[in-house]
Design an enzyme around this catalytic site. Structure first.
Site, mmCIF file in Angstrom:
data_model
loop_
_atom_site.group_PDB
_atom_site.id
_atom_site.type_symbol
_atom_site.label_atom_id
_atom_site.label_comp_id
_atom_site.label_asym_id
_atom_site.label_seq_id
_atom_site.Cartn_x
_atom_site.Cartn_y
_atom_site.Cartn_z
ATOM 1 C CE LYS A 115 -4.818 -0.174 1.494
ATOM 2 N NZ LYS A 115 -5.604 -0.291 2.634
ATOM 3 C CE LYS A 197 -5.643 -6.289 -3.088
ATOM 4 N NZ LYS A 197 -5.613 -6.561 -1.465
ATOM 5 C CE LYS A 200 -12.981 -1.227 0.306
ATOM 6 N NZ LYS A 200 -13.914 -1.562 1.025
#
Ligand code: AMP
Ligand code: TRP
Length: 329
Positions: A115, A197, A200
């Protein structure tokens, strides 16, 4: 009390919830409600580990409740609650920070590294510590089972390690939980890049299909999804990852078996396959959105109020037990 196993899971009220989270997580919850005592949280304190607009966050918390209900989570069977309304979660997270979790554990977490990438220095401390709050969520309810997508497996492992460490030091306080990961559909990939992947937080919305997407738009996204070289519809994750991913979505949302689909599409091309898949997705979204649109704000409020009351009762008594064991009470 019955002797049913206890199940806990949650979703962050951030971004547009997509079919990947539905397939990987929520679709299993619905089935498991019959067999287990279930607690499902809207984990808003996890969502604020990255920047959120207050107005949007408030909206998305309510939206997530409606998504749970429309997906088939029954508030008469399961507890549905907002994480921040039960303060035991953050209290236990602090205790676990001090008494169970270690820097070395958190330094291993791949989701944090993925992230933040190169921006580690400017990431919030909360984002780094996020798996400990997740461990607190799980351990407070004496959870046996944690149904999640594959990306959360490492976090559930951490909750297990923390539970065992604390049990060793303070006696048998915690049940050691287990992740439940689907055999198929635990890792749905992006529509435009099957190496990543479906997420969202992806800035390109064409990579994913949100549960609340406009249906024509969703169909277009399927038609634009990348395919592999060749022409045949076969299930081969290594050699044909794009088609394998689309077959998984088809099977999961259309209630079909992959081998059967492969048989049915023998001799047909990618175009025919995608057209049918677009219809399957459209039908799924249509049914889902029909249910979603019927849920009133009042119902959402009632579910959250009742859920908080029930969750608080369980969490508070567990937290008291822990406070006594560590010597602050
Ligand atoms: P999130 O929306 O990131 O809070 O994730 C909610 C749930 O969906 C978690 O259990 C995730 O593991 C699961 N999930 C998220 N992305 C995917 C994906 N691409 N494939 C399967 N499950 C996923
Ligand atoms: N971290 C999970 C996610 O992003 C959400 C979550 C928070 C969770 N607490 C949890 C999932 C406890 C299962 C159990 O998807």
């Amino acid at each position: 009390m019955d002797n049913k196993k206890i199940l806990f899971s949650g979703v962050q009220p951030s971004g547009s919830f997509n079919i990947a989270g539905y397939i990987g997580a929520i679709s299993q919850w619905v089935k498991m409600q019959e067999k287990y005592r279930c607690v499902f949280s809207i984990v808003d304190y996890h969502a604020i580990t990255v920047k959120q607009d207050p107005q949007t966050l408030r909206q998305q918390i309510k939206e997530m409740v409606k998504i749970y209900l429309a997906a088939g989570i029954d508030p008469n069977k399961s507890i549905i609650f907002q994480q921040s309304s039960v303060s035991a979660h953050t209290e236990l997270a602090w205790i676990l920070n001090c008494c169970g979790a270690r820097m070395a554990d958190l330094n291993k977490m791949t989701q944090f590294k993925d992230k933040v990438g190169a921006n580690q220095e400017s990431a919030s401390v909360g984002l780094f510590d996020y798996p400990v709050l997740m461990a607190a969520d799980i351990l407070l309810y004496s959870t046996d089972l944690v149904p999640v997508g594959e990306d959360q497996k490492q976090h559930v492992e951490l909750a297990r390690d923390i539970a065992k460490r604390i049990n060793n030091q303070f006696g048998d306080l915690f049940v050691v939980p287990q992740a439940v990961i689907k055999e198929e559909g635990a890792r749905i990939m992006s529509l435009l890049n099957p190496d990543n992947k479906m997420s969202k937080s992806d800035p390109n919305q064409n990579n994913s299909i949100a549960l609340l997407d406009n249906i024509d738009l969703a169909k277009k996204k399927i038609m634009k999804a990348v395919t592999d070289s060749g022409t045949e519809i076969v299930y081969d994750k290594e050699e044909k990852p794009a088609i394998a991913n689309l077959l998984t979505i088809y099977a999961q949302l259309g209630n079909r078996e992959i081998p059967r689909l492969v048989k049915d599409y023998k001799g047909k091309g990618y175009g025919d396959f995608k057209k049918d898949l677009a219809e399957v997705v459209a039908k799924f979204l249509n049914d889902f959105q029909d249910k979603y649109n019927k849920i009133s704000e009042k119902e959402v409020e009632n579910v959250l109020r009742e859920g908080a009351r029930r969750a608080e009762k369980i969490a508070k008594s567990k937290l008291d037990e822990i406070k006594k064991a560590i010597g602050v009470k």
